[in-house]
Write an enzyme that holds these catalytic residues in place. Structure first.
Site, mmCIF file in Angstrom:
data_model
loop_
_atom_site.group_PDB
_atom_site.id
_atom_site.type_symbol
_atom_site.label_atom_id
_atom_site.label_comp_id
_atom_site.label_asym_id
_atom_site.label_seq_id
_atom_site.Cartn_x
_atom_site.Cartn_y
_atom_site.Cartn_z
ATOM 1 C CG HIS A 135 49.853 112.059 -52.179
ATOM 2 N ND1 HIS A 135 48.920 111.243 -51.598
ATOM 3 C CD2 HIS A 135 50.922 112.033 -51.377
ATOM 4 C CE1 HIS A 135 49.406 110.751 -50.499
ATOM 5 N NE2 HIS A 135 50.633 111.205 -50.336
ATOM 6 C CG HIS A 145 48.015 104.996 -46.590
ATOM 7 N ND1 HIS A 145 48.665 103.797 -46.556
ATOM 8 C CD2 HIS A 145 48.734 105.771 -47.428
ATOM 9 C CE1 HIS A 145 49.721 103.861 -47.342
ATOM 10 N NE2 HIS A 145 49.794 105.038 -47.869
#
Lengths: 967, 275
Positions: free
Chosen positions: A231, A302
């Protein structure tokens, strides 16, 4: 004394909250509940008399017109037995978890002059009417009402106690025994700690600490895990890939070093637009806007949080991308949002739902509510987006959140100097969002709901709005030297990144906490929302803190940047972390990932010529991916800030689907920008190359359709893919990235920012379902004069309709074939050489005022575009398919011409008096006058033998298009 | 020296339509200060130095408890006297959307109705839309009453956007409603595009008697759910591309101009004479 105040609607007053819960219950497949009433419960702890609590209830808690209240003493309170067929459930936040309403209520009570109140605790009481089992109620509570991470079902009588204060005394530093660990133990340490570090990485860390002759602390290991997570570090895009492909028997094998630099960034460098200010460097890509301002654009994902807790996931997704904008340069002001979602179909049968997943309709409603709540409360207009549906997204929806910011052109550069203070401002830090960064770097499993529930974050948009307001004030006074957002990895990423070149020392016990009891590591990696980190020159300390205090925003000095090259963390006097910055940022071992792409064995289906094309047109218009998204769009405030020029819904009835949205963010100025999105995962199932190419073309095309200039368009990539450790997933990713390079260079349209979200797989037992690799291309076009922009609704009967561009037999991946449940193989292609000419000429035509309306042909082809233009303008059409300009091969079927999704096509409305100048402008390019706008509201299409092949009313088409998602 | 009407656009946590409200008043010839409520409370800024108090839209304090409630109480309890003398001085107030919710819940609107001696209390409210959800859409409005804010708009149908979840106007009883009508305190009603009886979504929230905005007895305090500042410019119209003749200004502009003109004609001209 603790008072309990219950507030409910007076009999006969509509309670929308209860109504929507009942709908959700029905959606979740439970029947028998006839009504739900919601009671707001406030527990107020303080020295208040009966009369005083009455005063508070009357003036603050209950609306005198619509609500009524009841007061009891909370201590020892027990719910009286409920009547038959009524179930009472009360849900409250865990002790220590702050509901923003509690802080507001406390303020409200104090404003009334009652200062002796120490705490407010809220709860909600639900009254379910209906004959259902206790088991069913438990199900409702678990699936709809209660997020176990932050809430619980209240059992009366409640034992009231305050959260335990943090024990004084020496800090207990946890040391992880790494030096002597075997390979198996290393794997175990990574897994148990939810670090998502692979063995190679664990061994590198082990070697590093062996050299230092000591074991790492838990905090050091966590810091490395956060920084090295997919990430935060984007290992796949930055690493080395061995790529093998087999395309029609042509086999090749290549080594790719840094996919990002060799495709996306390479295109930008070659195109070298003078208006690119900062690309692939800051939080968001920055381009020139006008003589005083730049604009920046960022799109985030998300996905995993939204799969587990749709409202919270999407809510904090918006909060996160807005903080990206706030943290770009020295701080940009968000001026709009754009959001794109992929869900499984909302009518998916419960039987097809894998264990541990939420129903797609519930996910969709939650996500839309989360976006609405955060965007509307922050006052950032959500100006457009897209929603796509396919069963492959069950268990792993995609939630893309994008935002654009406006920034003065002298506020772009940040620079941290030694001696600058580290200040954290905004929300307090709690235990929410622990391990978000590492969690999103692994696959979802049927146990994610339990194991990773700590990764769900809680949003408070008003807190972020307060931060936005004061941040811009402090920026304009020049009080800080750098800023970054606290996103994935929390303080560890924010401080680690800002102090990369220098070094930093942080006093973790200074960080303002939501509640006592957090360990130093939890403070360091918590992803609590609404926090920004600033680098403040020490001379500005007081002035900086004053600006924040003036509007009641908490800001705290927690350390300083030092020229030590080390990241040093302390809890009181105890050092808990001492890591070398170079090792932290550059020590990650390079590995070579394997990628394979083999062309899937697909063929085109033989679909019989439909007897009734009217019916097929209706099918395509009511396909979930094509139909109106008005139900969603209206829930977003798309007009706050007053800048909207072309809204998401346009036309005579304000309900037509606009292409790009246009805003003029500096009120009173005609300088504006257009925002659009291109996405089509179905093309990628055939060939990721042509998916990427088509998405770039679509994003550009939508901006061209509203009158944008292709020379002023910048694009963003956003790759959502499956597990890149699996060669087939990575192979298709490489193929898409390489197409991005080719098409961007072909169009001279640079990428300015991007994002990837990998590991989008849902694993259940041994079975793993990957999402189809999906690229989102978001585009922003700068528009010098918004008064020359164009909408898609037909304006006037008698005007000519032109089809611009070539139509080919390209039904592969089309909505038309999908309506038969088929995919095919003839995916639409892109010819940027021709496309660039067409788009440049379209801009000239719009500038000359020759274009009255224009609409891009994408999903559903000419047929859908034409229908949408007609019913949005309230006017009819007559068109002739034999006039449509074709590609190299002739086409013998009407349905192919109507529904083929060939790229680079637009439909344009031109007044007859401009016919000659319009055609002259397009000389040498494939355009054709295919018909006319009509006064009568009929939709008439003549086929290849000049026979009427579609004959219907625009109202019927509109109804087909509006019906599916009119909830 | 020419003095301009001074306008305070009040902000607090969660206010978010302040920029466009300030723009509308500035373009109409006012001098605007964006003031945080903390500045008034700390005494850094004085209400008496201004002519118009404008409370813009947003979600003040998150609309926690209920929309506008906390700011309403804060203004009432902590600044009630200042606001009282501000109104008594013949000055103007306007509240849009959340600002209207604040003014209703603070009792500034509809204001002391039954008798002048009654302390201000809440006699109406803005509650949840009948649709049960937040909606952003454009509505048609008929203008009524004799407010200074709506001068010259009597026979017009205005086209403005609404964007709210709690905008359904209801009064505490029938008497209050009758009083409002008798006193000419109804300023705006939702109507169909042709001016006729509205149905959902023409009346977007189910307000009683389609009431979209009201004034106090004097007509100097106006509150409304639709956003005139979002149709200040003609380019903000949702279908401006369909219009042949478009000027610079939209339907909402006249409201702000009326406010500024009123101050110029009634409060500033007198000052100038006395100087």
């Amino acid at each position: 004394m603790i008072w309990r105040v219950e507030v409910k609607h007076k009999p006969g007053v509509f309670d929308p909250h209860g109504g929507s819960i009942r709908k959700d219950i029905v959606d979740s497949g439970l029947s028998g509940i006839t009504r739900v009433d919601v009671v707001d419960v406030y527990h107020i702890d303080g020295a208040l008399s009966q009369q005083e609590i009455g005063n508070v209830s009357r003036r603050l808690l209950a609306d005198p017109v619509t609500q009524e209240y009841a007061i009891v003493q909370a201590e020892g309170f027990k719910e009286p037995p409920a009547a038959s067929a009524i179930h009472l459930i009360e849900i409250a936040h865990h002790p220590g978890v702050m509901d923003p309403v509690e802080a507001s209520t406390l303020k409200g009570i104090q404003d009334l002059g009652f200062k002796n109140v120490s705490a407010v605790r809220t709860a909600k009481k639900y009254c379910f009417h209906g004959n259902v089992s206790g088991r069913a109620i438990e199900n409702i509570v678990g699936k709809i009402l209660c997020n176990k991470l932050i809430q619980h079902v209240v059992k009366h009588p409640v034992v009231w106690k305050s959260p335990a204060p943090k024990a004084d005394g020496p800090v207990n530093v946890v040391v992880v025994d790494l030096l002597k660990a075997s390979e198996k133990q290393l794997k175990g340490i990574s897994q148990q700690g939810q670090l998502f570090l692979n063995l190679n990485e664990m061994k590198t860390i082990q070697a590093h600490f062996r050299k230092m002759g000591r074991n790492p602390t838990d905090c050091e290991l966590e810091t490395l895990a956060q920084t090295w997570s997919e990430h935060c570090y984007h290992k796949t895009f930055r690493g080395t890939i061995r790529y093998r492909s087999n395309n029609n028997g042509k086999a090749q094998s290549r080594l790719i070093r840094n996919l990002l630099k060799s495709t996306i960034m390479k295109a930008t460098n070659e195109i070298n637009k003078p208006w690119c200010v900062s690309v692939f460097h800051d939080n968001a890509g920055i381009v020139k806007f006008d003589k005083d301002h730049h604009v920046c654009f960022k799109v985030e994902t998300h996905n995993h949080p939204s799969a587990l807790e749709p409202f919270g996931g999407a809510n904090t997704g918006i909060g996160g991308v807005l903080r990206d904008i706030l943290g770009t340069g020295l701080g940009a002001k968000p001026i709009c949002c754009t959001d794109v979602f992929c869900f499984a179909p909302p009518d998916l049968p419960q039987s097809k739902l894998p264990a541990g997943t939420l129903h797609p309709k519930r996910i969709m409603k939650g996500v839309v509510s989360g976006v609405r709540d955060y965007g509307n409360k922050m006052g950032i207009p959500t100006i457009n987006g897209a929603i796509l549906f396919d069963e492959q997204f069950v268990g792993n929806p995609l939630v893309y959140c994008g935002s654009v910011g406006l920034i003065p052109n002298n506020q772009v550069n940040k620079r941290v100097s030694a001696g600058d203070l580290i200040v954290v401002a905004g929300g307090k830090t709690g235990r929410d969002g622990i391990h978000g960064a590492t969690f999103s770097s692994g696959e979802l499993t049927d146990e994610s709901e339990v194991v990773s529930s700590g990764a769900v974050q809680i949003g408070d948009p008003i807190q972020e709005k307060k931060v936005l307001d004061v941040l811009l004030k402090a920026r304009d006074k020049g009080l800080y030297s750098a800023i970054t957002d606290c996103g994935a990895g929390g303080l560890s990423s924010a401080v680690g990144e800002m102090g990369k070149e220098l070094g930093a020392r942080v006093q973790l016990d200074k960080v303002p906490l939501k509640y006592a009891g957090l360990s130093y590591t939890e403070i360091w990696i918590s992803e609590s929302q609404e926090r920004m980190v600033f680098s403040v020159p020490s001379k500005n300390r007081e002035a900086f803190l004053k600006v924040f205090a003036a509007e009641s925003v908490e800001a705290m000095v927690i350390g300083e940047f030092r020229k030590t090259g080390r990241l040093e963390l302390f809890d009181g006097d105890t050092q808990v972390c001492d890591v070398d910055m170079d090792f932290l940022h550059d020590g990650i071992p390079q590995i070579t990932k394997q990628a394979v792409w083999a062309k899937p064995k697909l063929t085109n289906p033989r679909v019989p010529v439909p007897r009734d094309l009217n019916e097929k047109l209706v099918d395509v218009l009511s396909h979930y991916n094509v139909c109106s998204k008005e139900w969603v769009i209206r829930q977003y405030d798309h007009e706050v800030q007053g800048a909207s020029v072309i809204k998401p819904l346009v036309g005579v009835g304000c309900d037509g689907p606009s292409d790009a949205s246009v805003i003029a963010p500096k009120l009173g100025s005609v300088q504006g920008l257009a925002i659009s999105n291109g996405i089509n995962f179905r093309y990628g199932m055939i060939d990721p190359h042509w998916m990427a190419a088509s998405c770039i073309d679509e994003a550009i095309r939508q901006i061209v359709a509203v009158g944008g200039d292709i020379e002023r368009i910048a694009i963003l990539d956003n790759f959502c893919w499956g597990n890149p450790d699996k060669p087939d997933r990575l192979g298709s990713l490489v193929r898409a990235a390489e197409a991005c390079y080719q098409i961007a260079v072909g169009y001279h349209v640079p990428f300015i920012s991007g994002k990837d979200s990998l590991y989008n797989e849902y694993t259940q037992g041994r079975k793993s379902r990957a999402i189809p690799g999906t690229i989102l291309i978001s585009a922003m076009g700068i528009i010098d004069d918004v008064t020359k922009t164009v909408t898609m609704d037909f304006k006037q009967a008698g005007n000519l309709i032109y089809c611009i561009g070539k139509t080919s037999d390209e039904l592969g991946g089309s909505i038309y074939w999908d309506s038969y449940g088929l995919l095919g193989s003839s995916v639409p292609r892109v010819d940027p050489k021709l496309g660039r000419k067409i788009y440049a000429t379209m801009f000239k035509a719009a500038q000359k005022g020759l274009v009255l309306s224009a609409h891009d042909c994408s999903e559903g082809g000419i047929a859908v575009a034409l229908a949408e233009m007609a019913f949005s303008g309230g006017l009819g059409v007559t068109v002739h398919l034999d006039r449509v300009a074709l590609g190299n091969k002739s086409i013998s079927r009407e349905d192919t011409i109507l529904f083929s999704e060939s790229n680079t096509r637009l439909l344009v409305e031109v007044e007859p008096r401009h016919q000659r100048s319009f055609e002259k402008l397009f000389q040498g390019l494939p355009i054709a006058p295919i018909g006319r706008v009509e006064e009568t509201p009929e939709f008439i299409v003549y086929g290849l033998k000049n026979q009427v092949c579609v004959n219907t009313y625009i109202e019927d088409l509109k109804e087909a298009w509006q019906k599916p998602l009119r909830w | 020296m020419i003095r301009k009407p001074k306008i305070i656009v009040l902000r607090t946590a969660g206010t978010n339509c302040d920029g466009e409200m300030a723009f509308a008043f500035e373009k109409s010839g006012g001098e605007v200060d964006l003031v945080h409520v903390n500045q008034l409370l700390r005494g850094e800024v004085h209400l008496q130095d201004y002519h118009i108090l404008a409370i813009p839209g947003g979600f003040t304090y998150g609309d926690d408890i209920s929309s506008g409630r906390i700011l309403a109480n804060e203004l009432n309890v902590k600044l009630g006297q200042q606001i009282g003398s501000f109104i008594a001085d013949g000055k103007l107030m306007i509240g849009v959307c959340n600002g209207f919710q604040v003014m209703i819940k603070a009792g500034f609107l509809p204001g002391g109705l039954a008798s002048a001696s009654t302390p201000v209390s809440q006699t109406a409210t803005l509650t949840f839309n009948d649709s049960g959800k937040f909606e952003d859409r454009w509505v048609h409005l008929k203008v009524e009453g004799k407010s200074v804010w709506t001068q010259g708009l009597d026979n017009n149908i205005l086209y403005l956007p609404v964007a709210h979840a709690e905008g359904k106007f209801v009064t505490i009883d029938q008497d209050v409603l009758e009083w409002l009508k008798t006193n000419g305190q109804v300023a705006f009603r939702y109507c169909s595009s042709s001016g006729g009886e509205p149905h959902y979504p023409d009346n977007p929230n189910g307000s009683v008697e389609n009431i979209a905005g009201i004034t106090d007895k004097t007509g100097r305090i106006l509150g409304l759910m639709p956003h005139p500042e979002r149709h200040f410019l003609s380019l903000q119209h949702p279908s401006w591309t369909r219009q042949k003749h478009k000027g610079t200004f939209g339907d909402g502009a006249r409201i702000f101009q009326n406010g500024v003109d009123y101050i110029n004609n009634n409060l500033l001209s007198k000052t100038t004479v006395s100087v």
